[in-house]
Each structure stands twice: as structure tokens, then as C-alpha cells.
Design a protein around this motif. Structure first.
Motif, PDB file in Angstrom:
ATOM      1  N   UNK A   7       0.836  -1.200   0.000  1.00 46.17           N
ATOM      2  CA  UNK A   7       0.000   0.000   0.000  1.00 46.17           C
ATOM      3  C   UNK A   7       0.870   1.249   0.000  1.00 46.17           C
ATOM      4  N   UNK A   8       0.614   2.140  -0.961  1.00 46.21           N
ATOM      5  CA  UNK A   8       1.251   3.460  -0.979  1.00 46.21           C
ATOM      6  C   UNK A   8       0.212   4.472  -0.514  1.00 46.21           C
ATOM      7  N   UNK A  55       8.546  16.611   7.170  1.00 47.38           N
ATOM      8  CA  UNK A  55       8.382  17.981   6.661  1.00 47.38           C
ATOM      9  C   UNK A  55       9.319  18.282   5.483  1.00 47.38           C
ATOM     10  N   UNK A  56       9.021  19.395   4.813  1.00 49.72           N
ATOM     11  CA  UNK A  56       9.829  19.773   3.664  1.00 49.72           C
ATOM     12  C   UNK A  56       9.457  18.951   2.448  1.00 49.72           C
ATOM     13  N   UNK A  57      10.415  18.740   1.586  1.00 52.59           N
ATOM     14  CA  UNK A  57      10.172  17.985   0.356  1.00 52.59           C
ATOM     15  C   UNK A  57       9.648  16.589   0.677  1.00 52.59           C
ATOM     16  N   UNK A  58       8.621  16.175  -0.047  1.00 49.51           N
ATOM     17  CA  UNK A  58       8.022  14.879   0.215  1.00 49.51           C
ATOM     18  C   UNK A  58       8.975  13.736  -0.077  1.00 49.51           C
ATOM     19  N   UNK A  59       8.977  12.755   0.806  1.00 53.06           N
ATOM     20  CA  UNK A  59       9.856  11.590   0.660  1.00 53.06           C
ATOM     21  C   UNK A  59       9.005  10.317   0.683  1.00 53.06           C
ATOM     22  N   UNK A  60       9.623   9.206   0.341  1.00 47.90           N
ATOM     23  CA  UNK A  60       8.996   7.894   0.481  1.00 47.90           C
ATOM     24  C   UNK A  60       9.604   7.240   1.712  1.00 47.90           C
ATOM     25  N   UNK A  61       8.761   6.910   2.669  1.00 45.40           N
ATOM     26  CA  UNK A  61       9.240   6.294   3.905  1.00 45.40           C
ATOM     27  C   UNK A  61       8.548   4.949   4.098  1.00 45.40           C
ATOM     28  N   UNK A  88       5.596   7.844  -8.189  1.00 49.32           N
ATOM     29  CA  UNK A  88       6.244   6.753  -8.917  1.00 49.32           C
ATOM     30  C   UNK A  88       7.295   6.057  -8.043  1.00 49.32           C
ATOM     31  N   UNK A  89       8.041   6.855  -7.288  1.00 50.18           N
ATOM     32  CA  UNK A  89       9.066   6.271  -6.411  1.00 50.18           C
ATOM     33  C   UNK A  89       8.433   5.368  -5.358  1.00 50.18           C
ATOM     34  N   UNK A  90       7.243   5.737  -4.882  1.00 51.47           N
ATOM     35  CA  UNK A  90       6.580   4.918  -3.865  1.00 51.47           C
ATOM     36  C   UNK A  90       6.153   3.566  -4.440  1.00 51.47           C
ATOM     37  N   UNK A  91       5.728   3.566  -5.694  1.00 55.67           N
ATOM     38  CA  UNK A  91       5.331   2.309  -6.328  1.00 55.67           C
ATOM     39  C   UNK A  91       6.553   1.411  -6.543  1.00 55.67           C
ATOM     40  N   UNK A 124       9.434  12.429  -8.522  1.00 56.04           N
ATOM     41  CA  UNK A 124      10.064  11.107  -8.447  1.00 56.04           C
ATOM     42  C   UNK A 124      11.387  11.064  -9.187  1.00 56.04           C
ATOM     43  N   UNK A 125      12.260  10.179  -8.748  1.00 52.67           N
ATOM     44  CA  UNK A 125      13.522   9.959  -9.434  1.00 52.67           C
ATOM     45  C   UNK A 125      13.332   9.058 -10.655  1.00 52.67           C
ATOM     46  N   UNK A 126      12.373   8.144 -10.571  1.00 54.55           N
ATOM     47  CA  UNK A 126      12.118   7.258 -11.699  1.00 54.55           C
ATOM     48  C   UNK A 126      11.115   7.921 -12.642  1.00 54.55           C
TER      49      UNK A 126
END
Length: 228
Positions: A7-8, A55-61, A88-91, A124-126
Motif C-alpha cells: 500500500x502506498x 516535513x519539507x520535500x516529500x519523501x517515500x518512507x 512513482x518512487x513509492x510504487x 520522483x527519481x524514476x
């Protein structure tokens, strides 16, 4: 019979206006998975990532890796503090986690990736092209299902990525819209697990429920082209 669920969950700042419905929606999502897994005797392992967490730029955790679906705990608080959405990075992160399962290559193991967001990817990086290639490669195994809940107007882009239209649900970013999406999600999960219990490994119609459609209704919607 086993299913891995990934789940993302969107935590970008744009979710702030629907925090309580989003909290309820996620908790209902995992409750639906628990109920369906038990009812249909499908061993279920769940992983969860936070998309756009600040906080700040959104990340994938990564929040949860390979937790038993029946013991997964609900959220108490829903944060929405990231300033971007690396969807996309989260997927890709979920694909990476699920692909590393020790029995990932077992033919009887299936994978269900769920993406819940109120917007599109913007950080996203991808690239979408590379993600599409990976998704299509996995879908071709007939053991991976990707389903997306996105704002109205975003489905076309996802179809271009290779996501089956029946696996996409567009929703309004309002409390009422979230509640309707929650109910649609519950029905979809139940239908998926019902099919899974019969040996079905993937679906291209995750959000399509035909259980209440009669033969007469289907016939009335068809056009006779036998003379053409």
C-alpha cells in the motif's frame, strides 16, 4: 495460497483538507483486507509506504514490511506535511519490497499493489516510462495486480502507463468523495479475495463489481451487430 499486499499512502500537504476521512479510509482498507483474508482463507502479508511524507520535500518512507495482514494495526493520526508527491518512487519501493519476498517466484503467490493519492506524481527519481515498463513486465506474469485511486482526470495517464482501466478508481477530493471511494474499495477488496480463493492470481477489473448485474441488464446494453 498467499497474497502479498503493498500500500502506498499519500501524505502530501494537499491531503490536509481530508485528514479525518483519509484516516478512516486507510483503517477501513486494512480492516477490509483482514476480513477478506480470514473469510477466504488467504494468507496475507502487508507492506506499507508513506508517499510524500514531510516535513519539507516529500519523501517515500517505509512504514511496514511484511506484516501479517490479520495483525496490522490501524492508524491513530494521519500526517499530511510533505511539499511534493513522489508517487512513482513509492510504487517502485513497494515493487522492490514485494519482489524480495522469499517465495516471490512461487506460482501460487500473488501480489496486489494499492496506490491511494489525491494527486499525480511531481517529484520522483524514476520516470513514468521506466515505471510503466516495470509494471507491464510484472503484469505479464499474471500474478501482479496494480490498482490506483486517483483524482478525476488522472485515469487516462495511468492507462497509458499500462494500468488496466478496471483497476483505476477516480474520486472527488472531498469528504463525501472519500467516503464513496472507501465503500468502493471495500467492495473491490472483497471481490478480489473471493476470486483469489478460487485460484485467480490477478485481475484487470479490481474496481469492477458485476455481482449485481443481471443477464437481462447485460443484454439490454448490447448492440446487435450480427447483420453487419
Amino acid at each position: 495460497m498467499k497474497t502479498y499486499v503493498g500500500i502506498s499512502r499519500d501524505h502530501s500537504a494537499s491531503m490536509r483538507g481530508i485528514l479525518n476521512p483519509a484516516l478512516k479510509d486507510y483503517n477501513q482498507t486494512i480492516e477490509s483486507v483482514k476480513e477478506a483474508a480470514v473469510a477466504h482463507n488467504v494468507d496475507t502479508i502487508v507492506s506499507v509506504v508513506q508517499c510524500g511524507i514531510g516535513p519539507g520535500r516529500g519523501k517515500v518512507a517505509v512504514e511496514t514490511i511484511n506484516s501479517s495482514g490479520v495483525t496490522l494495526k490501524p492508524l491513530d493520526v494521519y500526517r499530511a506535511d510533505g511539499q511534493s508527491t513522489p508517487l512513482f518512487d513509492s510504487v517502485i519501493k513497494l515493487i522492490d519490497i514485494l519482489s524480495k519476498a522469499p517465495d516471490a517466484d512461487d506460482f501460487n503467490v500473488s501480489f496486489l499493489v494499492r496506490v491511494i493519492t489525491d494527486g499525480g506524481d511531481n517529484d520522483s527519481n524514476i520516470s513514468g516510462t521506466l515505471l510503466a515498463r516495470k509494471i507491464q513486465e510484472l503484469q505479464a506474469t499474471d500474478r501482479w495486480t496494480f490498482s490506483f485511486r486517483v483524482p478525476k482526470g488522472h485515469a487516462k495517464f495511468l492507462v497509458n502507463l499500462g494500468i488496466p482501466a478496471g483497476n483505476i478508481l477516480e474520486w472527488d477530493q472531498t469528504q463525501a468523495g472519500m467516503e464513496r471511494a472507501t465503500q468502493a474499495n471495500k467492495a473491490a477488496v472483497t471481490s478480489y479475495y473471493s476470486a483469489r480463493s478460487t485460484g485467480v492470481l490477478s485481475t484487470k477489473s479490481f474496481f469492477t463489481d458485476l455481482s449485481g448485474v443481471t443477464t437481462a441488464e447485460v443484454k439490454s446494453a448490447l448492440t446487435d451487430i450480427s447483420k453487419e
